[in-house]
Design an enzyme around this catalytic site. Structure first.
Site, short mmCIF file in Angstrom:
data_model
loop_
_atom_site.label_atom_id
_atom_site.label_comp_id
_atom_site.label_asym_id
_atom_site.label_seq_id
_atom_site.Cartn_x
_atom_site.Cartn_y
_atom_site.Cartn_z
NE ARG A 1 -2.89 -1.44 -0.67
CZ ARG A 1 -2.44 -2.60 -1.03
NH1 ARG A 1 -2.48 -3.45 -0.22
NH2 ARG A 1 -2.31 -3.09 -2.29
CD GLN B 1 -15.15 6.74 6.41
OE1 GLN B 1 -15.70 5.83 6.86
NE2 GLN B 1 -15.57 7.68 5.41
CG ASN B 2 -9.75 8.62 2.04
OD1 ASN B 2 -10.59 7.82 2.39
ND2 ASN B 2 -10.06 9.66 1.14
CB ILE B 3 -4.75 5.49 5.65
CG1 ILE B 3 -4.87 4.30 4.56
CG2 ILE B 3 -5.73 5.07 6.82
CD1 ILE B 3 -4.39 2.89 5.10
CG ASP B 4 -5.33 9.13 0.61
OD1 ASP B 4 -5.33 10.21 1.35
OD2 ASP B 4 -6.37 8.53 -0.02
CG HIS C 1 -10.80 4.89 9.51
ND1 HIS C 1 -11.47 4.29 8.51
CD2 HIS C 1 -11.38 5.03 10.61
CE1 HIS C 1 -12.87 4.30 8.78
NE2 HIS C 1 -12.88 4.83 10.08
N GLY D 1 -17.77 10.72 -1.10
CA GLY D 1 -16.87 9.84 -1.52
C GLY D 1 -16.99 8.61 -0.63
CB THR D 2 -17.38 7.90 2.72
OG1 THR D 2 -17.89 6.87 3.43
CG2 THR D 2 -18.66 9.25 2.96
#
Ligand code: APR
Length: 252
Positions: free
Chosen positions: A64, A96-99, A114, A192-193
């Site tokens: 990832r 909620q994104n981890i990017d 998250h 976008g969820t």
């Protein structure tokens, strides 16, 4: 097209999910049919999976991390950073994104609900999470240097909230304080969820409870679509600049 009713008084609470990064080339979760790159989430995104096979979990998250090489924010991330510059403390972004793409675009008031793919923490001691961009080295599960110095063996783990784990109470308190303080001035915008994962999926209800207005921008109608006052279907990167009245991002 509609535009968000942003006045001098508005408090804007934004929730983003995987869809906001789709146009940057980051795959969404449920579009992959419940499998993450061929792995069952229970194997790679639960505490039990990590205990069972830390090498598999580290290989998965190492991939990832590598997958984010060369990935840059899109017009949706830039539009949100732009509106934050205008609203200042009247803005809060929950992702909620981890990017890490919101921060890369310049957003500052961000809650990484998250976790963050580019951070690790110890699975045992309470040292603070730290930036870690290491890709997976075959056969190596990274160990905590601080524990080692104290004569203990403890695995490092990605600083990510796995299924079955609890979200940091301080994050939830900050969101609640923002929502309560905003009251009827609150504009809640989800982008976008899929509206399936809690507590994020329930923020729309909290907005309604305090008398705020809710908006949704999503490629398709998600599970909780009926709970929004306004729904705009389409691609976030195309819609958001106009919806937020911030125009196109500067050319790079
Ligand atoms: N613009 C807007 N919406 C989009 C776009 C786009 N360009 N592309 C896809 N979408 C929508 C999809 O239609 C879908 O409803 O984004 C949503 C993405 O849903 P998920 O893949 O389920 O992602 P998300 O809601 O962020 O998942 C929540 O679940 O797996 C866990 O922890 C993980 O943070 C994740 C959480």
């Amino acid at each position: 097209m509609k535009t968000l009713p942003l006045t001098d008084d508005t408090r804007l609470l934004v929730l983003t999910g995987a869809g906001v990064s789709a146009e940057s080339g980051v795959p969404t979760f449920r579009d992959a049919g419940g499998l993450w790159e061929g792995h069952d989430v229970r194997e790679v995104a639960t505490p039990a999976g990590f205990v069972r096979d830390p090498l598999l979990v580290w290989r998965f998250y190492g991939e990832r991390r590598r997958g984010l090489d060369g990935i840059v924010p899109n017009a949706a991330h830039h539009a949100l950073a732009s509106i934050e510059r205008r609203l200042g403390d009247r803005f809060l972004l929950v992702t909620q994104n981890i990017d890490g793409l919101h921060r890369a675009a310049g957003s500052e008031r961000v809650i990484d609900l998250h976790g963050d793919l580019m951070r690790s923490r110890c699975s045992s001691c309470d040292r603070p999470p730290f930036e870690d961009r290491q890709a997976y080295r075959p056969g190596v599960a990274p160990m905590c240097g601080r524990c080692k110095a104290a004569g203990q063996d403890a695995l490092l783990r990605p600083d990510i909230v796995w299924f079955g784990e609890i979200i940091d109470r301080r994050f939830l308190d900050r969101i609640e304080a923002f929502t309560l303080d905003a009251g009827r001035r609150l504009v809640f915008l989800a982008i976008g969820t899929s509206g399936l994962v809690h507590p994020a999926a329930a923020l729309v209800d909290a907005a309604r409870t305090v008398g705020g207005t809710s908006w949704l921008v999503n490629a398709e109608a998600p599970a909780n679509v009926d709970r929004f006052d306004h729904v705009v279907l389409g691609a976030a990167g195309k819609l958001l600049p106009e919806l937020l009245g911030v125009g196109e991002p500067p050319a790079v």
